[in-house]
Write a protein that holds these residues in place. Structure first.
Motif, PDB file in Angstrom:
ATOM      1  N   ILE A 135       0.889  -1.165   0.000  1.00  0.00           N
ATOM      2  CA  ILE A 135       0.000   0.000   0.000  1.00  0.00           C
ATOM      3  C   ILE A 135       0.919   1.204   0.000  1.00  0.00           C
ATOM      4  N   VAL A 136       0.908   1.992  -1.066  1.00  0.00           N
ATOM      5  CA  VAL A 136       2.010   2.916  -1.308  1.00  0.00           C
ATOM      6  C   VAL A 136       1.574   4.378  -1.230  1.00  0.00           C
ATOM      7  N   ASP A 137       2.494   5.188  -0.753  1.00  0.00           N
ATOM      8  CA  ASP A 137       2.465   6.629  -0.959  1.00  0.00           C
ATOM      9  C   ASP A 137       3.257   6.885  -2.229  1.00  0.00           C
ATOM     10  N   PRO A 138       2.699   7.595  -3.210  1.00  0.00           N
ATOM     11  CA  PRO A 138       3.408   7.741  -4.496  1.00  0.00           C
ATOM     12  C   PRO A 138       4.640   8.619  -4.424  1.00  0.00           C
ATOM     13  N   GLY A 139       4.776   9.416  -3.356  1.00  0.00           N
ATOM     14  CA  GLY A 139       5.946  10.282  -3.257  1.00  0.00           C
ATOM     15  C   GLY A 139       5.808  11.511  -4.133  1.00  0.00           C
TER      16      GLY A 139
ATOM     17  N   GLY B 114      -6.403  12.641  -3.282  1.00  0.00           N
ATOM     18  CA  GLY B 114      -6.702  11.517  -4.141  1.00  0.00           C
ATOM     19  C   GLY B 114      -5.518  10.641  -4.478  1.00  0.00           C
ATOM     20  N   ALA B 115      -4.310  11.121  -4.223  1.00  0.00           N
ATOM     21  CA  ALA B 115      -3.104  10.331  -4.487  1.00  0.00           C
ATOM     22  C   ALA B 115      -2.666   9.538  -3.270  1.00  0.00           C
ATOM     23  N   HIS B 116      -3.434   9.594  -2.161  1.00  0.00           N
ATOM     24  CA  HIS B 116      -2.985   8.997  -0.901  1.00  0.00           C
ATOM     25  C   HIS B 116      -4.029   8.027  -0.343  1.00  0.00           C
TER      26      HIS B 116
ATOM     27  N   ASN C 224      -3.799   5.357 -11.215  1.00  0.00           N
ATOM     28  CA  ASN C 224      -3.104   6.604 -10.936  1.00  0.00           C
ATOM     29  C   ASN C 224      -1.665   6.488 -11.414  1.00  0.00           C
ATOM     30  N   LEU C 225      -1.028   7.629 -11.605  1.00  0.00           N
ATOM     31  CA  LEU C 225       0.379   7.636 -11.985  1.00  0.00           C
ATOM     32  C   LEU C 225       1.258   7.650 -10.744  1.00  0.00           C
TER      33      LEU C 225
END
Length: 495
Positions: free
Chosen positions: A326-330, A347-349, A460-461
């Motif tokens: 389960i990732v944080d995109p940074g 929305g990216a988190h 998501n990217l």
């Protein structure tokens, strides 16, 4: 602006040392001469980033005021670096000191002023023959001590709450302190919380010895080995040595001298004495089963909004077990728009979104509870925003190893509530009320809704470099109804 930090001069200097080829020294002098002639000191400070950047941003001036001395040393005996070139470089460094001294009049939070102050202090130390050198040193030291007391919390977290900038600030203090030691200068308070800064990185580090990419911390590949090695050498810490890895780094030679590798090899090494931990000032809760690469790890982010480097990630969870699950995109390059902007949004988190609205950044979450023992960990945080309240609890059952995430959404009226869980780049799919990764080897994770929310698989990217990104899957569990709502999700890593 980054070109005007002259980071490439370090490589140029090493090439000259290694070969004695005069072409390298000639190129160094040519670059120096052209830059100084083409970039006179501006009459007023401007930190704006125009089309071509700003070569005299105070941050770049602070960087040059330190790195130029290292470059100067590598070429000091080169015939091409003659008296005229040395005079030109020295005069420019004095101009840097005047520029920074005029700017450093009030305290400003963040890494910029640390770098500016370190640059001013460095010029004052390295050019002691000038009448103003003592005042440059005093001014630089004053702000550095202020930053150590005001920007570094008792638990070691830097104010910006972004591990990459945390490491940068930590190394700025280290460089100035070693320069002071070499020149017989004592600065009370300069390093008072420095060891704690290493402990912070240790506490949040993941089983693969990287730090989580929260905020503007990059793409999640930065290792803690270099930092932990420096900490082990400075403070004789076996736990830091354990996390530093096996090899000595070339950069340590510049900091600690030619005997550093034998000193590093002689240090005792053992795992940290703790597993799960709460950082009370940063309000990060870390749940882990141990310090081996295959141990399970979750970061619960209840941190306040730190700075412009913060993201809308409050009450987020991220999971590592054998790999990112389960990732944080940074973050990518700030110039890679609009992705750099989008990566800062909720929305990216891995957060709860209510009616797809961004939380108010002026309201910080509260940490309500923390407990850890041999069988289980528990943490709970609450965030009030836009007239509503979300409260997230995480329970970690250590054997066999899974997390239960409960979200209470409090308030009035009918609202749409969406729980987001972002997977790493790779295969993932829906399975009824669950979504799971589908790697054919190693670890996977199943994200199971224990309520009637509708599951939608999204894309998501995620950055793979400064200006590259690839699509990655995400699970969105959405429910529509009157508040209050209680929602439950199980996160189950499995081989």
């Amino acid at each position: 602006h980054v070109l005007s930090r002259f980071g490439y001069w370090h490589d140029l200097g090493l090439a000259y040392w290694g070969t004695g080829n005069p072409a390298y020294a000639k190129d160094f002098v040519s670059l120096l001469t052209q830059w100084v002639q083409a970039n006179p000191v501006p009459g007023e400070v401007s930190n704006s980033r125009g089309k071509n950047g700003s070569v005299w941003r105070t941050l770049e001036a602070g960087v040059r005021s330190q790195s130029w001395f290292e470059s100067m040393e590598t070429f000091m005996d080169a015939p091409e670096f003659d008296a005229e070139a040395k005079y030109l470089m020295t005069r420019s460094l004095v101009e840097h000191a005047h520029y920074l001294s005029a700017w450093l009049t009030v305290y400003r939070h963040g890494n910029w002023q640390v770098c500016e102050s370190a640059g001013l202090a460095t010029v004052g130390i390295m050019l002691p023959e000038f009448k103003e050198s003592a005042s440059w040193r005093a001014q630089g030291f004053k702000f550095l001590v202020d930053h150590m007391q005001q920007d570094v919390a008792p638990d070691g977290a830097h104010w910006e709450l972004t591990p990459g900038y945390h490491s940068w600030v930590m190394n700025e203090f280290l460089g100035v302190s070693l320069l002071c030691k070499a020149n017989g200068i004592q600065v009370p308070g300069l390093m008072s919380r420095h060891e704690k800064m290493f402990e912070f990185l240790e506490a949040i580090s993941r089983p693969n010895r990287t730090y989580p990419p929260v905020g503007d911390a990059g793409i999640g590949t930065a290792t803690i080995g270099d930092s932990m090695g420096r900490g082990a050498l400075l403070y004789d810490r076996p736990d830091f040595r354990y996390l530093a890895g096996a090899s000595c780094r070339e950069d340590w030679l510049w900091l600690f001298g030619p005997e550093v590798c034998s000193q590093f090899e002689a240090l005792a090494s053992r795992p940290p004495a703790f597993n799960s931990v709460l950082l009370p000032d940063a309000k990060y809760a870390v749940m882990r089963t141990g310090w081996q690469p295959d141990d399970k790890y979750l970061l619960f982010d209840c941190a306040p909004w730190g700075s412009s480097h913060s993201h809308q990630d409050r009450l987020q969870v991220s999971v590592f077990a054998g790999r990112d699950l389960i990732v944080d995109p940074g973050q990518c390059s700030y110039d890679y728009q609009p992705l750099a902007r989008d990566l800062r949004l909720a929305g990216a988190h891995n957060v709860v979104m209510i009616d797809d609205e961004e939380p108010n950044i002026k309201i910080n979450p509260e940490l309500l509870a923390w407990h850890t023992d041999a069988q289980a960990d528990f943490v709970c945080g609450r965030l009030g925003t836009n007239g509503l309240t979300q409260q997230r609890s995480v329970l970690f059952i250590k054997n066999p190893g899974y997390w239960v995430v409960v979200d209470h959404i409090l308030g009035e009226g009918e609202h749409t509530v969406t729980r987001l869980f972002h997977f790493p780049i790779g295969p993932a799919q829906a399975d009824g009320k669950a979504a799971h990764t589908a790697f054919t080897s190693g670890m996977n994770i199943r994200v199971q809704a224990m309520d009637d929310a509708a599951l939608e698989m999204r894309t998501n990217l995620i950055p793979t470099g400064l200006v590259t990104a690839e699509p990655a899957p995400a699970a969105a569990f959405t429910s529509r109804g009157k508040l209050p709502q209680t929602l439950c999700t199980v996160l189950l890593p499995y081989a």
